[in-house]
Design a protein around this motif. Structure first.
Motif, PDB file in Angstrom:
ATOM      1  N   GLY A 125       3.352  11.912  -4.235  1.00  0.00           N
ATOM      2  CA  GLY A 125       2.797  10.756  -3.798  1.00  0.00           C
ATOM      3  C   GLY A 125       1.621  10.832  -2.961  1.00  0.00           C
ATOM      4  O   GLY A 125       1.431  10.087  -2.200  1.00  0.00           O
ATOM      5  N   GLU A 150       7.322   5.698  -7.803  1.00  0.00           N
ATOM      6  CA  GLU A 150       7.209   5.636  -9.333  1.00  0.00           C
ATOM      7  C   GLU A 150       7.601   7.156 -10.087  1.00  0.00           C
ATOM      8  O   GLU A 150       8.321   7.074 -11.089  1.00  0.00           O
ATOM      9  CB  GLU A 150       5.954   5.062 -10.037  1.00  0.00           C
ATOM     10  CG  GLU A 150       4.812   6.015  -9.490  1.00  0.00           C
ATOM     11  CD  GLU A 150       3.768   6.084 -10.654  1.00  0.00           C
ATOM     12  OE1 GLU A 150       3.624   4.986 -11.305  1.00  0.00           O
ATOM     13  OE2 GLU A 150       2.720   6.747 -10.761  1.00  0.00           O
ATOM     14  N   THR A 151       7.390   8.262  -9.365  1.00  0.00           N
ATOM     15  CA  THR A 151       7.411   9.387 -10.006  1.00  0.00           C
ATOM     16  C   THR A 151       8.815   9.897  -9.805  1.00  0.00           C
ATOM     17  O   THR A 151       9.514  10.729 -10.623  1.00  0.00           O
ATOM     18  CB  THR A 151       6.488  10.338  -9.755  1.00  0.00           C
ATOM     19  OG1 THR A 151       6.683  10.417  -8.084  1.00  0.00           O
ATOM     20  CG2 THR A 151       5.150  10.425  -9.925  1.00  0.00           C
ATOM     21  N   PRO A 206      10.896  15.413  -9.360  1.00  0.00           N
ATOM     22  CA  PRO A 206       9.730  15.403 -10.004  1.00  0.00           C
ATOM     23  C   PRO A 206       8.832  16.566  -9.605  1.00  0.00           C
ATOM     24  O   PRO A 206       8.169  17.243 -10.352  1.00  0.00           O
ATOM     25  CB  PRO A 206       8.855  14.179  -9.940  1.00  0.00           C
ATOM     26  CG  PRO A 206       9.583  13.306  -8.956  1.00  0.00           C
ATOM     27  CD  PRO A 206      11.241  14.081  -8.768  1.00  0.00           C
ATOM     28  N   PRO A 261      19.344   9.251 -15.623  1.00  0.00           N
ATOM     29  CA  PRO A 261      18.695   9.937 -16.473  1.00  0.00           C
ATOM     30  C   PRO A 261      17.301  10.076 -16.188  1.00  0.00           C
ATOM     31  O   PRO A 261      16.949   8.912 -15.471  1.00  0.00           O
ATOM     32  CB  PRO A 261      18.886   9.132 -17.990  1.00  0.00           C
ATOM     33  CG  PRO A 261      19.152   7.725 -17.316  1.00  0.00           C
ATOM     34  CD  PRO A 261      19.966   7.892 -15.967  1.00  0.00           C
ATOM     35  N   HIS A 302       0.126  14.356  -6.768  1.00  0.00           N
ATOM     36  CA  HIS A 302       0.781  12.819  -7.459  1.00  0.00           C
ATOM     37  C   HIS A 302       2.467  12.822  -7.446  1.00  0.00           C
ATOM     38  O   HIS A 302       2.712  11.715  -6.951  1.00  0.00           O
ATOM     39  CB  HIS A 302       0.194  12.688  -8.900  1.00  0.00           C
ATOM     40  CG  HIS A 302       0.504  11.678  -9.324  1.00  0.00           C
ATOM     41  ND1 HIS A 302       0.197  10.183  -8.949  1.00  0.00           N
ATOM     42  CD2 HIS A 302       1.467  11.151 -10.439  1.00  0.00           C
ATOM     43  CE1 HIS A 302       0.815   9.366  -9.692  1.00  0.00           C
ATOM     44  NE2 HIS A 302       1.477   9.910 -10.510  1.00  0.00           N
ATOM     45  N   GLU A 303       2.669  13.810  -7.607  1.00  0.00           N
ATOM     46  CA  GLU A 303       4.442  13.915  -7.800  1.00  0.00           C
ATOM     47  C   GLU A 303       4.815  13.641  -6.384  1.00  0.00           C
ATOM     48  O   GLU A 303       6.017  13.078  -6.071  1.00  0.00           O
ATOM     49  CB  GLU A 303       4.777  14.948  -8.594  1.00  0.00           C
ATOM     50  CG  GLU A 303       4.286  15.295  -9.938  1.00  0.00           C
ATOM     51  CD  GLU A 303       4.976  14.358 -10.886  1.00  0.00           C
ATOM     52  OE1 GLU A 303       5.360  13.388 -10.630  1.00  0.00           O
ATOM     53  OE2 GLU A 303       4.525  14.509 -12.048  1.00  0.00           O
ATOM     54  N   SER A 349       1.118  12.207   2.210  1.00  0.00           N
ATOM     55  CA  SER A 349       1.877  12.034   0.955  1.00  0.00           C
ATOM     56  C   SER A 349       3.378  11.323   1.240  1.00  0.00           C
ATOM     57  O   SER A 349       4.023  11.608   2.302  1.00  0.00           O
ATOM     58  CB  SER A 349       2.039  13.426   0.400  1.00  0.00           C
ATOM     59  OG  SER A 349       3.301  14.319   0.874  1.00  0.00           O
ATOM     60  N   ARG A 350       3.951  11.143   0.094  1.00  0.00           N
ATOM     61  CA  ARG A 350       5.500  10.467   0.295  1.00  0.00           C
ATOM     62  C   ARG A 350       6.274  11.567   0.861  1.00  0.00           C
ATOM     63  O   ARG A 350       6.420  12.545   0.453  1.00  0.00           O
ATOM     64  CB  ARG A 350       5.563   9.966  -1.063  1.00  0.00           C
ATOM     65  CG  ARG A 350       7.210   9.369  -0.991  1.00  0.00           C
ATOM     66  CD  ARG A 350       7.594   8.888  -2.288  1.00  0.00           C
ATOM     67  NE  ARG A 350       6.731   8.146  -3.347  1.00  0.00           N
ATOM     68  CZ  ARG A 350       6.223   8.791  -4.408  1.00  0.00           C
ATOM     69  NH1 ARG A 350       6.751   9.896  -4.821  1.00  0.00           N
ATOM     70  NH2 ARG A 350       5.436   8.282  -5.114  1.00  0.00           N
ATOM     71  N   HIS A 383       9.730   8.400 -18.783  1.00  0.00           N
ATOM     72  CA  HIS A 383       9.859   8.300 -17.164  1.00  0.00           C
ATOM     73  C   HIS A 383       8.330   8.472 -16.956  1.00  0.00           C
ATOM     74  O   HIS A 383       7.493   9.458 -17.289  1.00  0.00           O
ATOM     75  CB  HIS A 383      10.596   9.137 -16.668  1.00  0.00           C
ATOM     76  CG  HIS A 383      11.020   9.075 -15.376  1.00  0.00           C
ATOM     77  ND1 HIS A 383      10.162   9.526 -14.328  1.00  0.00           N
ATOM     78  CD2 HIS A 383      12.129   8.516 -14.479  1.00  0.00           C
ATOM     79  CE1 HIS A 383      10.536   9.404 -13.205  1.00  0.00           C
ATOM     80  NE2 HIS A 383      11.783   8.651 -13.373  1.00  0.00           N
ATOM     81  N   PRO A 384       8.031   7.732 -15.610  1.00  0.00           N
ATOM     82  CA  PRO A 384       6.584   7.939 -15.271  1.00  0.00           C
ATOM     83  C   PRO A 384       6.284   9.354 -14.738  1.00  0.00           C
ATOM     84  O   PRO A 384       5.215   9.692 -14.594  1.00  0.00           O
ATOM     85  CB  PRO A 384       6.436   6.942 -13.959  1.00  0.00           C
ATOM     86  CG  PRO A 384       7.677   6.042 -14.079  1.00  0.00           C
ATOM     87  CD  PRO A 384       8.714   6.651 -15.042  1.00  0.00           C
ATOM     88  N   ALA A 385       7.306   9.893 -14.332  1.00  0.00           N
ATOM     89  CA  ALA A 385       6.947  11.334 -13.592  1.00  0.00           C
ATOM     90  C   ALA A 385       6.602  12.289 -14.690  1.00  0.00           C
ATOM     91  O   ALA A 385       6.300  13.480 -14.670  1.00  0.00           O
ATOM     92  CB  ALA A 385       8.170  11.859 -12.842  1.00  0.00           C
TER      93      ALA A 385
END
Ligand code: SF4
Ligand code: SF4
Lengths: 132, 400, 323
Positions: free
Chosen positions: B118, C217-218, B344, B6, B115-116, C289-290, B11-13
């Motif tokens: 990373g 985390e995302t 994400p 799930p 951000h998604e 970036s990841r 969820h953080p994203a």
């Protein structure tokens, strides 16, 4: 494509002043037309109730204290106010104005209430309010 | 090994509640399911109890990022109902704020995509430069997020010379920074490796699944309400509809960056050709019984408001179709056969605004796949019936 | 006298206390640098320049509620953080920081300690894997699987890259390798490629961007640490910081000539050199970036491993030329 395309930009900023403002210690200035909280100039209010009717958040409450003396009380519930300034636009006499405060949070919502008790003014309204 | 993970409703994203259930094999997604309904706001019903004017501020609060889109869409509809003709200057300012909003939304999106993936430095830099637009918006409208510039029959505030100059100056910086992000977004290898080929949505699928906005345009379909059905002053403004034909997240990024440049051109044109005159006309309090559909190209895609009036000072019905809703079906298609790591990004690439899109409760029967919309009362009795015999479990399990 | 010295060695310097303080400092340094690279402020208000922020964070986490999931393997779940920390601290003791002399090997400096440190640095990865696996959370399980997948990618290049200087120095003892490159600084340049590879692999080992895949985390919430909270999480975080110190120390010993000059000057050397290494680690973190876990593995085997072998070949060639 090139490796580490971002590095020059990053290193350039290493010794620069950060872009963030150290907020509670330093404050930004707000522009002069900033929509803060509404306040009333009771000497201009003719109690037409346009503001009460148009306020989308039902934050303005006008009650009659004494009909005969034409004394009224206006309460602006700042905890409900959404700072849209529609009351300012609706007011025909410019009795309603916005200030530029933005740090208005409080632990108790009742502290946010603002109250005025006044005698109804006799002022000629502007020929036409900005909006109906 | 096949199992379901799930993502959401917490969820953080996801900044807003929605539930994505993914059936995965190792790292690969085989099936996806989107479940809505965590965020019912009762907004359309509330609109029926507010006057036309009050509803401007209500629709503004449908979304924090495209607040101007929703008010403009609503106000345009109401103006049509009331047969008002807003003055040209008012429309120019309205369009100006719309384009500024598009810039701020796209810069925000770029940051979120970073951000998604990373790529937090990218995120920090784009958001730093987004502050420039936010400041302009604050100066001309009085607030950063809920501009409240629209009113029925025009706009509420006028522009002065100083503000025009300030905006033009800021545009130069923004142009420069956007050039840089364009260069960076298409050059940093680890970032491009994450975007290219991810979330493929073919042209045919995009049309069949009714995708909207940059998601649709990134699949090579040049559709834009601003061109196809011009509102406000878009028929006078020269601009191009930006498309990409890579059909992936990289394409969606490129479309958004290209649109940024179009926005700068549009704003320059608007400011240089700003007509003189009043900014608003007086609006009546009531509207004749009628109905209207208003379309608007929000930063996320086509936004539709349906408004029905019944002769009073309140609408009889207001229906909002936010762009995100149009993209959900396409998202499922994009998620299939992707990696968990890309969820994400793919989901963020439609620039979802969940609270705009949540409207009704629909129940999906997991076994038969049947879907039914259910009324509140029968939902209540159903839940009572279902939970009657059960002891409360200490350790709740996912109802999978 | 010897007992006192050993005690000091274990508890104060370079053991527990020093490593704890230095790890928090390194975390501050990393955070501040990362923030400044992004034009932000970073920690500012706790202590001077926010220096005490990591310590404050640590104690705050220590005071938080500690939850052990019902389905988890409770003993393992609780024991892992302590194990991990112990392993990393042990590795720290092996770095040639104070208690070594070139001629007489001791418990903390012996031929082959290089290999021991490398293995001690591999163990935390397994600790992470077990931590994720024993929490039985879906996200943790995926995180655990990713930890292992990544391990297959970077471990071999890391070993190759770190071993090639040892081959050139003709020793498996850290202190001797460092001394070798101090005498012939020019030869350290031969290992430049290996240094870069080792930096990248250490970044992967420390699970920092672009390799923060196991706890992205995302994607998968907290990844391996999703179920950890309170003290255990605090210890895990301390462990990762300490691991960064040890890894940076290892690279500094092997590639940058170690830390000569007795307790005091050696300490200064240690700080300067590890901060130098960590600077690059932070820069990599800010620049990239990841990437995806499959991309890590293919990247490691397509580029890192062959390059590490090239480095080894160069070293062997140079060695042949020298003799
Ligand atoms: S600013 Fe808006 S919400 Fe506040 S009192 Fe005035 S009309 Fe009501
Ligand atoms: S609209 Fe103005 S004049 Fe009328 S009641 Fe409100 S404040 Fe008074």
């Amino acid at each position: 494509m090139k490796l580490g395309a971002f590095i020059p930009e990053l290193l350039r900023h290493l010794f620069k002043k950060p872009a963030t403002v150290d907020y509670p210690f330093q404050k930004l200035e707000v522009p002069k037309d900033f929509r803060g909280s509404p306040y009333l100039r009771p000497e201009l209010c003719i109690v037409c109730r346009a503001c009460e009717r148009d306020c989308p958040a039902e934050a303005i409450e006008i009650t009659a204290v004494n009909e005969a003396e034409k004394r009224f009380r206006m309460v602006i519930h700042n905890d409900r106010c959404i700072h849209c300034a529609q009351c300012v636009d609706s007011c025909p006499t410019e009795a309603m104005l916005m200030d530029t405060r933005f740090e208005i949070s409080d632990y108790d919502r009742h502290n946010l209430k603002m109250e005025w008790e006044y005698v109804r003014a006799v002022v000629k309204p502007r020929s036409e309010a900005k909006t109906s | 090994m096949k199992f379901q993970i799930p993502i959401g409703p917490q969820h953080p994203a996801l900044k807003e509640p929605i539930s994505l259930r993914m059936t995965v094999e190792g790292e690969v997604i085989r099936d996806a399911d989107i479940r809505l309904g965590y965020n019912h706001r009762g907004l359309e019903k509330l609109a029926e109890q507010k006057t036309w004017i009050q509803n401007i501020y209500l629709t503004e609060r449908i979304c924090g990022i495209c607040s101007h889109s929703h008010t403009t869409c609503y106000v345009q509809g109401v103006e049509k109902l009331m047969e008002l003709e807003p003055p040209k200057r008012g429309l120019y300012i309205r369009t100006l704020v719309a384009e500024l909003e598009r810039i701020h939304s796209h810069l925000l999106w770029l940051g979120v995509a970073g951000h998604e993936a990373g790529f937090d430095s990218f995120f920090m830099y784009t958001w730093r430069d987004r502050e420039i637009v936010m400041d302009i918006l604050e100066i001309i409208t009085g607030n950063r997020v809920h501009y409240g510039i629209n009113t029925i029959g025009g706009v509420r505030r006028d522009l002065d010379e100083q503000q025009v100059k300030r905006i033009l100056d800021s545009l130069d910086i923004l142009r420069q920074r956007s050039e840089y992000y364009k260069h960076l977004g298409t050059n940093e290898p680890s970032f491009v490796a994450r975007l290219a080929g991810v979330g493929y949505l073919s042209r045919e699928d995009a049309i069949a699944l009714c995708a909207v906005g940059p998601t649709l345009r990134a699949s090579g379909v040049a559709m834009d309400v601003r061109k196809d059905d011009p509102y406000a002053v878009y028929d006078e403004v020269p601009f191009e509809v930006c498309t990409a034909d890579t059909c992936d997240v990289l394409g969606r990024t490129v479309v958004r960056i290209k649109e940024l440049f179009q926005c700068y051109n549009i704003i320059e044109f608007l400011l240089k050709n700003l007509p003189a005159g009043p900014v608003a006309v007086r609006a009546p309090r009531r509207a004749k019984p009628n109905e209207v559909v208003s379309r608007y190209e929000a930063p996320r895609g086509e936004n539709i408001h349906y408004i029905k009036s019944n002769g009073t000072d309140k609408p009889e019905r207001l229906k909002v179709r936010a762009p995100t809703l149009g993209n959900y079906a396409a998202t499922i298609q994009m998620l299939k056969n992707g990696f968990i790591a890309d969820v994400p990004l793919i989901f963020a690439a439609i620039d979802p605004c969940i609270c705009c899109a949540e409207r009704a409760v629909s129940l999906v029967d997991a076994r038969t796949g049947q879907e039914k919309i259910i009324s509140l009362n029968s939902l209540k009795s159903l839940s009572l019936k279902l939970s009657a015999g059960n002891k409360r479990k200490r350790e709740a399990e996912w109802p999978l | 006298m010897a007992t006192v010295k050993t005690l000091i060695y274990l508890v104060i310097y370079p053991g527990l206390l020093f490593l704890f303080l230095y790890s928090t400092f390194v975390e501050w340094y990393d955070r501040k640098l990362y923030a400044r690279l992004q034009n932000r402020m970073g920690p500012t208000h706790t202590g001077r320049f926010g220096l005490l922020q990591p310590i404050a964070d640590f104690f705050k986490l220590m005071a938080k509620e500690d939850i052990v999931p019902e389905r988890a393997d409770k003993k393992m779940f609780s024991a892992l953080p302590a194990f991990g920390l112990a392993i990393v601290f042990t590795a720290m003791l092996l770095l040639p920081l104070w208690n070594y002399s070139l001629d007489k090997p001791s418990v903390t400096s012996f031929s082959g300690d290089l290999i021991v440190v490398l293995y001690l640095l591999s163990l935390p990865t397994f600790i992470f894997f077990l931590a994720g696996w024993s929490s039985t959370n879906l996200f943790s399980t995926i995180g655990a699987a990713r930890v292992l997948t990544m391990l297959f990618g970077y471990e071999v290049p890391l070993f190759l890259a770190v071993l090639s200087p040892a081959v050139l120095a003709n020793s498996w003892r850290l202190a001797e390798i460092a001394a070798f490159y101090r005498q012939r600084p020019a030869l350290a340049l031969v290992n430049l490629l290996g240094f870069v590879i080792a930096l990248i692999c250490v970044q992967a080992k420390l699970e920092r961007t672009p390799f923060d895949i196991p706890h992205a985390e995302t994607e998968i919430v907290g990844g391996t640490f999703t179920e950890y909270s309170g003290k255990k999480l605090a210890i895990f975080r301390l462990m990762m910081d300490a691991e960064m110190v040890v890894a940076a120390g290892l690279l500094a010993t092997v590639f940058l000539g170690g830390f000569p000059g007795g307790p005091l000057f050696g300490l200064l050397n240690f700080i300067v050199k590890t901060l130098f290494v960590i600077f690059f680690l932070s820069l990599i973190r800010a620049t990239t970036s990841r990437i995806r876990v499959d991309q890590v593995v293919s990247f490691a085997w397509k580029y890192l491993a062959p390059l590490a072998i090239v480095q080894l070949l160069i070293v062997i060639l140079v060695k042949g030329l020298l003799s």
